[in-house]
Design an enzyme around this catalytic site. Structure first.
Site, PDB file in Angstrom:
ATOM      1  N   GLY A 126       0.801  -1.211   0.000  1.00  0.00           N
ATOM      2  CA  GLY A 126       0.000   0.000   0.000  1.00  0.00           C
ATOM      3  C   GLY A 126       0.840   1.271   0.000  1.00  0.00           C
ATOM      4  N   SER A 127       0.361   2.274   0.734  1.00  0.00           N
ATOM      5  CA  SER A 127       0.917   3.627   0.625  1.00  0.00           C
ATOM      6  C   SER A 127       2.343   3.772   1.111  1.00  0.00           C
ATOM      7  CB  SER A 127       0.022   4.609   1.392  1.00  0.00           C
ATOM      8  OG  SER A 127      -1.246   4.710   0.772  1.00  0.00           O
ATOM      9  N   VAL A 128       2.875   2.800   1.842  1.00  0.00           N
ATOM     10  CA  VAL A 128       4.273   2.922   2.278  1.00  0.00           C
ATOM     11  C   VAL A 128       5.231   2.830   1.091  1.00  0.00           C
ATOM     12  CG1 VAL A 128       3.853   2.064   4.611  1.00  0.00           C
ATOM     13  CG2 VAL A 128       4.415   0.445   2.781  1.00  0.00           C
ATOM     14  N   MET A 129       4.715   2.477  -0.086  1.00  0.00           N
ATOM     15  CA  MET A 129       5.552   2.441  -1.287  1.00  0.00           C
ATOM     16  C   MET A 129       5.628   3.798  -1.984  1.00  0.00           C
ATOM     17  SD  MET A 129       6.653  -0.671  -1.459  1.00  0.00           S
ATOM     18  CE  MET A 129       7.233  -0.903  -3.137  1.00  0.00           C
ATOM     19  N   LYS A 130       4.770   4.732  -1.618  1.00  0.00           N
ATOM     20  CA  LYS A 130       4.704   6.004  -2.336  1.00  0.00           C
ATOM     21  C   LYS A 130       6.021   6.791  -2.305  1.00  0.00           C
ATOM     22  CE  LYS A 130      -0.306   6.430  -1.942  1.00  0.00           C
ATOM     23  NZ  LYS A 130      -1.439   7.026  -1.213  1.00  0.00           N
TER      24      LYS A 130
END
EC number: 3.4.16.4
Length: 574
Positions: free
Chosen positions: A303-307
């Site tokens: 999820g968003s921790v890859m952004k």
């Protein structure tokens, strides 16, 4: 009174003995001498000619070669604190054919062994045609001595070693376990089995016909103890991380969780905690779910921790200057047959604002302006879809989709962390590139004598810029504010991922994540927290995982004696 014979009667005399004939005498003496000669010859034969043969036969019945168990090497933390040690134990065995049939002796033996008499008799009957059976394995020397004092015929002892784990469930999944023969079965015990096990020795002993030891004669080969293994783990940080993770899982009635703390300068893993866990010193009623080292073998959509990682790839293209603004209104957009949504309508956002608001639409719009697969290429360069290379048994590679099947929606989904799977350790390793001016450090479970050579993945100025953006993400008033550590600057990113099952994404089932780097001025530690399926009212990463990071990172910085880099301000505390 002797009766007198009548007058004129002469008494009868016995016939005279005939003397032995000379021939007969010669025969008898010859036979006697021949017998004596044969006897003397046999004595000479036994004591001179067949001496070696008879010695071997005699020795075969009294001399034995017994193994000398090798002491398994110790596993310690980076400061030498023991995490796995071997203690001497005694295994009792018996020759069933020599065991007494007397019920009283059998009863005393069963009581001393702590076993049921009927069960013992049944086992003895089952092994009655053999010459070996275990009575009880890995007893303490004191317990075994109580049994041996009974002097029951046919009962013997053998020295062995048993593995003991002082930290218990705190390090269970990382260290793994050994079996009853002291052979590694899980974790690092299995990975380094040949190094830890050592080489057994041999000794010659004299035993009686019942197999009882009479005397030690000589050592034929000394046992070589196994090597000691020094891990990168800091036991102080490991205890603290496990305690906080367990408390968070219990508080949120979650299915489990993982926490990985990595040294930002070396890539060494300082703590790796898992929930649920188990006690390796007492495996009665063990739940197999507790055996998995989830931080390394379980994969999930991040999820968003890859952004921030995707943002680093977008910035390197040079297509997006610092003043770039993306309109994310009205808070949703259609790509192919799918609808992408943000939590709220954030309107126009800067690049830093996209990370701060965790906008899926902002990341998707930036990604779809490019023709090249820069985001998936960056993910591969950061180690996703590849084994971390720690040597841990069963470490997962995760999954990266093949380029040939990418659609516009998949390209967009990759930029905000969907459509791929990773492990917590892979995430921590990838973020070393942000903390280390663009160089990714390979993870290590062993203490390093010197820092590993980093691999340049991100341009240094881009890595520093993304780190500064992440610093803005963790600030008072943001969704990640609960990750703040009083006195220290924190760069981080939250993530909330819907869990997938056999029928697609599940309703009301999430994973809550947070990845943080601290202190920002001179990164020291990188920490990944993942809570699996919290069942409370809150499930967002900022509400569930971020507070765990704050408590763990704050304690770790104090333990490591890292000086504060940001004066405490009102509202800094979580």
């Amino acid at each position: 009174m002797t009766a007198e014979l009548p007058r004129g009667v002469t008494p009868r005399r016995p016939p005279p003995m005939e003397p032995m004939g000379r021939a007969r005498y010669v025969v008898m003496m010859t036979l006697i001498l021949l017998g004596l000669g044969l006897l003397a010859g046999r004595i000479v034969d036994l004591h001179v000619i067949d001496r070696n043969f008879l010695q071997v036969q005699g020795d075969a019945r009294t001399l034995r070669t017994d193994p000398i168990p090798a002491h398994r090497g110790m596993i310690t933390d980076r400061h030498g604190e023991p995490l796995a040690i071997s203690t001497p134990v005694v295994t009792l065995w018996a020759n069933p054919q020599d065991l007494p049939a007397d019920d009283i002796q059998r009863l005393r033996l069963a009581q001393a062994l702590g076993q049921d008499l009927d069960a013992l008799n049944e086992r003895i009957a089952r092994y009655s045609e053999r010459e070996f059976m275990y009575l009880r394995r890995r007893m303490t020397p004191a317990q075994a001595e109580e049994v041996l004092k009974l002097r029951v015929p046919g009962v013997h002892a053998r020295e062995e070693y048993k593995r003991y784990y002082p930290a218990g469930e705190v390090t269970a999944q990382l260290l793994g376990v050994t079996n009853v023969d002291d052979q590694g079965q899980e974790g690092l015990e299995l990975a380094y089995q040949s190094y830890l096990s050592g080489e057994p020795g041999k000794r010659r002993v004299l035993k009686d016909r019942r197999g009882r030891l009479v005397r030690d004669l000589e050592v034929l080969q000394e046992a070589e103890p196994g090597g000691n293994l020094t891990l990168s783990i800091d036991q102080r940080l490991q205890y603290m991380a496990y305690r906080e993770l367990k408390a968070a899982v219990d508080e949120n009635d979650a299915d489990g969780g993982v926490l990985v703390m990595m040294d930002a300068r070396s890539g060494e893993v300082l703590a790796m905690a898992n929930q649920p866990s188990y006690n390796p010193n007492n495996r009665a009623g063990l739940d197999p779910q507790g055996l998995r080292n989830r931080a390394m073998v379980d994969v999930f959509e991040p999820g968003s921790v890859m952004k921030p990682l995707a943002m680093s790839a977008l910035l390197e293209t040079g297509r997006f200057p610092r003043d770039t603004v993306v309109d994310t209104s009205p808070g949703w957009m259609r790509i192919d047959r799918y609808t992408i949504r943000d939590v709220s309508n954030n309107g126009e956002l800067t690049l830093a604002g996209i990370l701060r608001k965790s906008s899926n639409i902002g990341m998707a719009k930036l990604t779809l302006q490019l023709d090249d697969p820069v985001v998936p290429d960056r993910y591969r360069a950061l180690g996703f879809g590849q084994a971390p290379g720690t040597g841990f048994p069963g470490e997962a590679t995760g999954n990266m989709p093949a380029p040939a099947v990418w659609s516009s929606s998949q390209w967009a989904a990759l930029s905000y962390g969907y459509g791929l799977s990773v492990t917590a350790l892979q995430l921590a390793s990838a973020y070393t590139s942000i903390a280390n001016h663009g160089e990714r450090l390979p993870p290590s479970l062993l203490r390093l004598n010197r820092a590993a050579q980093g691999e340049p993945v991100i341009e240094p100025d881009v890595a520093d810029r993304v780190l500064a953006m992440m610093d803005e993400v963790v600030a008072p008033g943001t969704g990640a504010r609960r990750a703040l550590v009083p006195g220290y600057s924190v760069a981080g990113k939250t993530g909330t991922v819907r869990k997938s099952g056999s029928g697609g994404y599940e309703q009301n089932a999430y994973r809550s994540l947070f990845v943080g780097i601290t202190p920002v001025s001179d990164p020291r530690i990188i920490t990944v927290v993942m809570i699996d399926h919290p069942r409370g009212d809150a499930y967002y990463g900022g509400a569930i995982a971020a507070p765990v990071f704050s408590r763990v990172a704050g304690s770790a910085l104090r333990i490591l004696d890292v000086p504060p880099d940001r004066p405490e301000q009102e509202g800094d505390s979580p």
